[in-house]
Design an enzyme around this catalytic site. Structure first.
Site, PDB file in Angstrom:
ATOM      1  N   ASP A  49       0.816  -1.203   0.000  1.00 53.57           N
ATOM      2  CA  ASP A  49       0.000   0.000   0.000  1.00 53.57           C
ATOM      3  C   ASP A  49       0.861   1.269   0.000  1.00 53.57           C
ATOM      4  OD1 ASP A  49      -2.857   0.932   0.448  1.00 53.57           O
ATOM      5  OD2 ASP A  49      -1.905   1.904   2.154  1.00 53.57           O
ATOM      6  N   GLU A  86      14.201 -15.702   0.479  1.00 54.29           N
ATOM      7  CA  GLU A  86      14.509 -16.811   1.411  1.00 54.29           C
ATOM      8  C   GLU A  86      13.541 -17.959   1.196  1.00 54.29           C
ATOM      9  OE1 GLU A  86      14.040 -15.091   5.274  1.00 54.29           O
ATOM     10  OE2 GLU A  86      15.780 -13.790   5.025  1.00 54.29           O
TER      11      GLU A  86
HETATM   12  C1  BGC Z   1      -5.587   2.182  -0.430  1.00 53.09           C
HETATM   13  C2  BGC Z   1      -6.734   2.966   0.073  1.00 53.09           C
HETATM   14  C3  BGC Z   1      -6.339   3.543   1.423  1.00 53.09           C
HETATM   15  C4  BGC Z   1      -5.016   4.303   1.363  1.00 53.09           C
HETATM   16  C5  BGC Z   1      -4.435   4.528   2.715  1.00 53.09           C
HETATM   17  C6  BGC Z   1      -4.551   3.278  -0.651  1.00 53.09           C
HETATM   18  O1  BGC Z   1      -3.614   2.981  -1.446  1.00 53.09           O
HETATM   19  O2  BGC Z   1      -5.849   1.488  -1.615  1.00 53.09           O
HETATM   20  O3  BGC Z   1      -7.899   2.207   0.170  1.00 53.09           O
HETATM   21  O4  BGC Z   1      -7.328   4.425   1.830  1.00 53.09           O
HETATM   22  O5  BGC Z   1      -4.075   3.613   0.635  1.00 53.09           O
HETATM   23  O6  BGC Z   1      -3.963   3.338   3.259  1.00 53.09           O
END
Ligand code: BGC
Length: 550
Positions: free
Chosen positions: A215, A266
């Site tokens: 993310d 790993e």
């Molecule tokens: C996710 C979102 C989220 C944000 C903060 C984004 O890339 O896909 O759903 O609100 O990151 O974590």
């Protein structure tokens, strides 16, 4: 722990995989509390198998106060008790591996939840403590420190700084959050933070997880040596395209991913990862390198109009980028953050989606047939391209965005924190309809945590299964067929006088022919394998993709 053998030795399985994104809270609810759960996913493994997908990606299922749909993680190495247990997670992996479906989990490294034990400890420990060093705390400006440290707007607006109350009860320091205040940003200069994420990657890899979706992968390292950043917009893109932006896409972020790569390697086969990074195209390759994460999302199609030239250009660019980085392409039409693509394609070109959402879908007319025709055609088009296809739950049912969710039922912070300026992402997160009627259309016996529209039954799995020409049946056929047709990651565009046609061939003679226009065009020679709409004699109807074997 799972003992699966189907991937032994196959180190490249991810390069041309079909990955299905599950948003766990909205997939299937077995215990009837209105929230999707791991038991619900286990129950639907036969359904997942029927899609012939190669992997699922589970959006966060970790303990969370749900300030941002689970992207505010309170404990990275556990399961939200409302969703299940670690034992159920192990069982899920085992059941999916048995049917040769691999598993990605979401890693959210830029920020934790404010309920995370480290953030709670930072609040208690006070100014200058090692606990505060794991996050980004600063004193405020002005005599009393009550002016925020910089004019930084967060992605969810209106400010990226929140002031805390010190242990002695006085107003205190401020902490940085690029997203909601409940999502404090980690300080990635802190070695404990680095070590903890390595532990998390090992924790899930040891449990048999095959891959990770990272993310906001471009935001981890920050450099405030020239002062604290001020930004007036809510974007999360670097303002400088050369690695020197103080907040985003800094070159040093790859030091972290090189360390992670050592951990991935790993394992046998090596664990894989895909970066969600909002970086300029020429810099995405650094995330997709085999020394770092290995793959990066290409989100170009999420914003592309239905236009032959535009699609062709984006495909060519992506092919060049993949060749340069050594990674494979990634194709995405929908995910949990964007307006579902049948809606995007069914609205007039250039519709302002925020306005459309705010007006509850009244500001622009939706042409549902056009939306679905184009969605069917674009899905077949991307499935024929070299690389991975990432699908989002519900697109295989032909679901549209829901714009008229009762405002009091909304959950998305993007909606609350920017009144009148943002849409809510709840519209693509409505729990899935499995049955034509009954309690929450088969999502679960106890209702649904976001209200479903009254006509949801017609998009249900059951309704789709009953119709041989349904979207679901097209997905099932196309994905299964693609498996048998897969070949080297190359394409050659085939010239067509008609500017509405996008036609290309793979090295084994598998061709994809899309008519972007409204009028029928002549079918090229070859054996027809599959068509997104019935052919009319030797004519390809408008907004249709046909696969042909030359
Ligand atoms: C996710 C979102 C989220 C944000 C903060 C984004 O890339 O896909 O759903 O609100 O990151 O974590």
């Amino acid at each position: 722990m799972s003992d699966y053998k189907f991937i032994a030795g196959d180190k490249k399985w991810w390069r041309q995989a079909v990955v299905y994104q599950i948003y766990p809270r909205s997939f299937a609810d077995l215990n009837g509390d209105g929230i999707g759960d791991l038991a619900g996913i286990i129950d639907r493994v036969p359904y997942l198998k029927s899609l012939s997908i190669d992997a699922v990606w589970l959006s966060p299922f970790y303990p969370s106060e749900l300030a941002d749909g689970g992207y505010d993680v309170a404990d990275y190495r556990n399961v939200d008790p409302r969703i299940g247990t670690l034992e159920e997670f192990d069982k899920l992996i085992e059941e999916l591996h048995k049917v040769e479906i691999r598993v990605f989990v979401d890693i959210v490294p830029n920020h934790s939840s404010d309920q995370h034990e480290w953030f709670q400890a930072a609040l208690k420990a006070g100014r200058g403590s090692p606990e505060r060093e794991r996050y980004i705390f600063h004193d405020g400006l002005g005599e009393n420190g009550d002016i925020r440290p910089s004019e930084l707007i967060s992605h969810f607006g209106p400010t990226g700084w929140t002031r805390v109350t010190e242990p002695d009860g006085t107003p205190g320091q401020w902490y940085l959050h690029l997203f909601a205040p409940e999502q404090p940003d980690f300080n990635w200069d802190n070695q404990e933070v680095r070590a903890d994420f390595i532990e998390t990657l090992r924790f899930w890899s040891d449990r048999g997880v095959d891959g990770f979706r990272i993310d906001v992968a471009h935001a981890l390292t920050k450099d405030f040596s020239d002062g604290l950043p001020a930004r007036e917009t809510m974007d999360i893109d670097p303002k400088k395209p050369d690695g020197s932006d103080p907040l985003f896409d800094r070159d040093e972020v790859h030091e972290i991913y090189r360390e992670w790569r050592k951990v991935f390697n790993e394992y046998d086969p090596p664990r894989v990862a895909v970066a969600e990074a909002s970086a300029p195209a020429h810099r995405l390759g650094a995330y997709a390198s085999e020394e770092t994460l290995g793959q990066a999302f290409n989100f170009d199609l999420l914003h592309a109009d239905w236009d032959t030239k535009r699609f062709k250009q984006l495909i060519s660019n992506s092919m060049k980028r993949a060749e340069k980085s050594g990674s494979s392409n990634t194709w995405v039409l929908s995910n949990h953050d964007v307006v579902r693509h049948p809606t995007r394609y069914g609205l007039p070109d250039k519709t302002d989606l925020v306005k459309w959402y705010i007006s509850e879908g009244k500001s622009a007319p939706l042409d549902a047939k056009q939306g679905i025709d184009r969605a069917r055609a674009s899905t077949m088009l991307i499935l024929a391209l070299p690389g991975s296809t990432y699908l989002y739950q519900g697109e295989e049912l032909g679901l549209f965005e829901v714009a008229d969710t009762p405002r009091e039922a909304m959950q998305d912070p993007q909606w609350f924190r920017n009144p009148g300026k943002s849409r809510s992402r709840d519209g693509c997160r409505i729990p899935l309809p499995w049955a034509i009627s009954g309690s929450s259309f088969g999502f679960g016996p106890g209702g649904s945590h976001l209200p479903q529209p009254a006509d949801f039954g017609k998009y249900s799995v059951a309704a789709n299964e009953a119709d041989p020409n349904s979207v679901l049946n097209l997905y099932r056929t196309a994905i299964a067929m693609r498996k048998g047709l897969q070949c080297a990651e190359e394409i050659k565009f085939i010239f067509n006088w008609n500017r509405n046609v996008l036609h290309f061939a793979r090295p084994n003679g598998w061709q994809s022919f899309t008519n972007f226009g409204k009028s029928p065009v002549k079918l090229p020679t070859g054996k027809v394998l599959l068509s997104s709409q019935p052919l009319v004699g030797s004519q390809v109807p408008g907004e249709t993709t046909v696969w042909i074997q030359a």
